[in-house]
Design an enzyme around this catalytic site. Sequence first.
Site, PDB file in Angstrom:
ATOM      1  CB  CYS A  56      -0.902   0.051   1.226  1.00  0.00           C
ATOM      2  SG  CYS A  56      -1.337  -1.503   1.975  1.00  0.00           S
ATOM      3  CG  ASP A  88      -6.108  -2.594   8.672  1.00  0.00           C
ATOM      4  OD1 ASP A  88      -5.274  -2.085   9.438  1.00  0.00           O
ATOM      5  OD2 ASP A  88      -7.234  -2.121   8.500  1.00  0.00           O
ATOM      6  CB  CYS A 129      -2.277   1.509   4.534  1.00  0.00           C
ATOM      7  SG  CYS A 129      -2.614  -0.198   4.982  1.00  0.00           S
ATOM      8  CG  ASP A 130      -7.525  -0.527   5.164  1.00  0.00           C
ATOM      9  OD1 ASP A 130      -7.212  -0.424   3.962  1.00  0.00           O
ATOM     10  OD2 ASP A 130      -8.026  -1.550   5.638  1.00  0.00           O
ATOM     11  CE  LYS A 131      -8.631   0.976  10.338  1.00  0.00           C
ATOM     12  NZ  LYS A 131      -8.336  -0.021   9.298  1.00  0.00           N
ATOM     13  CB  SER A 477     -11.464  -6.547   6.654  1.00  0.00           C
ATOM     14  OG  SER A 477     -11.010  -6.240   5.354  1.00  0.00           O
TER      15      SER A 477
END
Length: 574
Positions: A56, A88, A129-131, A477
């Site tokens: 990511c 994650d 990335c996600d966060k 997720s």
Amino acid sequence: MDAKVFDKSNLPSRHTSVGADSAPHRAFYYAMGMTEEEIGQPFVGVATCWNETAPCNISLARQAQVVKSGVKAAAGTPREFTTITVTDGIAMGHQGMKSSLVSREIIADSVEVTMRGHCYDALVGVAGCDKSLPGMMMAMVRLNVPSVFMYGGSILPGKYKGKDITIQDVFEAVGQHASGEMSDQELHDIECAACPSAGSCGGQFTANTMACVSEAIGLALPGSAGAPAPYESRDAYAEASGRAVMNLLAKNIRPRDIVTRKALENAAMIVAASGGSTNAGLHLPAIAHEVGIDFDLADVCEIFKKTPYIADLKPGGRYVAKDLYEAGGVPAMMRALLDGGFLHGDCLTVTGRTIAENLADVSLSPDQDVIRPVSNPITTTGGVVGLNGSLAPEGAIVKVAGMDNLVFSGPARVFECEEDAYAAVTNLQINEGEIIVIRYEGPKGGPGMREMLSTTSALYGLGMGDKVALVTDGRFSGATRGFCIGHVGPEAAVGGPIALVNDGDIIHIDANTGRLDLDVPAAELENRRAAWKPRQHDYQSGALWKYAQTVGATVNGAVTHPGGKAETHVYADI
């Protein structure tokens, strides 16, 4: 752009670059090779999450260099810095996942303190990335300096036996392997094929969901979320983002001019329309909180209920992010919603123009079937649904995209942590018709509100994905599919009803009516509450302890500070 258009007398960087008192500061700038002209220009923080933790983030350094060239071309002085991520896909399924949501706050905080400490005038944030996506956007609206967000891009799909695959397929393959339906070699082949390039997970999981949000909320340039990470065409968006932030600085257009209540509603619509990640139910309230706007989980879910689901994306659908890009990307999806009377077209964006103006020349191509017009949706309501009821007085959330059956009742099978539930699943100790309850995984109780992808994927790999349901005060997720209800509030750690569930209690789930109920008499629940005692988690020092002391309720975004409503001044005005 002529540098003379910028008057530094009202910009934060005057404290470190103008006048005799700033001579020591300028000495440091000269030490880094900066010229007098560069020191005299506005300073633009270029923040990335580049690191070697996961695909990511691995391409973000390259994109940051191009952002810097755009800033320079528009008479600004870029100052690059990096922050952390917790990825994650690697943190999933073990104690490391407790660091994931915590990282959102650390990212926002670290960008804030870097900007504050060095008095930068504007910000471009590049995240993958996600966060890191919501973390960057939270920092932008918190600081309220002119800002542009840019997504680092999605991964290319893997290929296995002629089909596109993603990391979701690897997690589900683990379940098939555990049941004996898949050989060691086949599992190895899938893990080697699933992730062929740099970029974030390729389905409409959390990163791609929040990338869509970045465009819909107005903080990113139109189309910038689309091109996969390896594509060099991303560089044009990076350069344009650098120029755009200088235009915003010249016009004094700030994030809070852009992130309004209507912009947040637009963001929620894009999540619902794309069958996006339930994590948006945490991140949108958290972004709103930074501005001081009341926009909680219930508000998000109300928008979900009114918005058609029109983009056929994994995990519930057929296509990946690359396919969405080739079908016209987020602008095409937004055009479909605007034409259908859903989006607020008058919201301002980082282009300096409105949503409607940005989309004036965009159309939905008839030669694709990734995005449907709202007149022919996959379903008439969004791919994500909010729930309330006696088991979730503060609400809960479930992704229903791709699901046929939206009603489930059954006996509870209670686990005090994810590890115990995962062991029961992989040891084939779960029975059809049960509702798995995983508690003490909320923001305070985990601490950190873990995602449960390993457990849900194992269920699917075992062929149990549509035969059981799962309820938790933790998270799921964006790759999770099946009847998996997360964000149950109040969480077990603060004595929410989920803490009082016993094995065998009947739970009723109805995603059509938005209900999540525990079929236990009120008097019995009161008896259980009287006997209940708070449970101590294993993190009694360090970052996770500190997070647990400050984190608030899931319904409000699991935030850790008072937010915009408590401000007495904003950084941008120092």
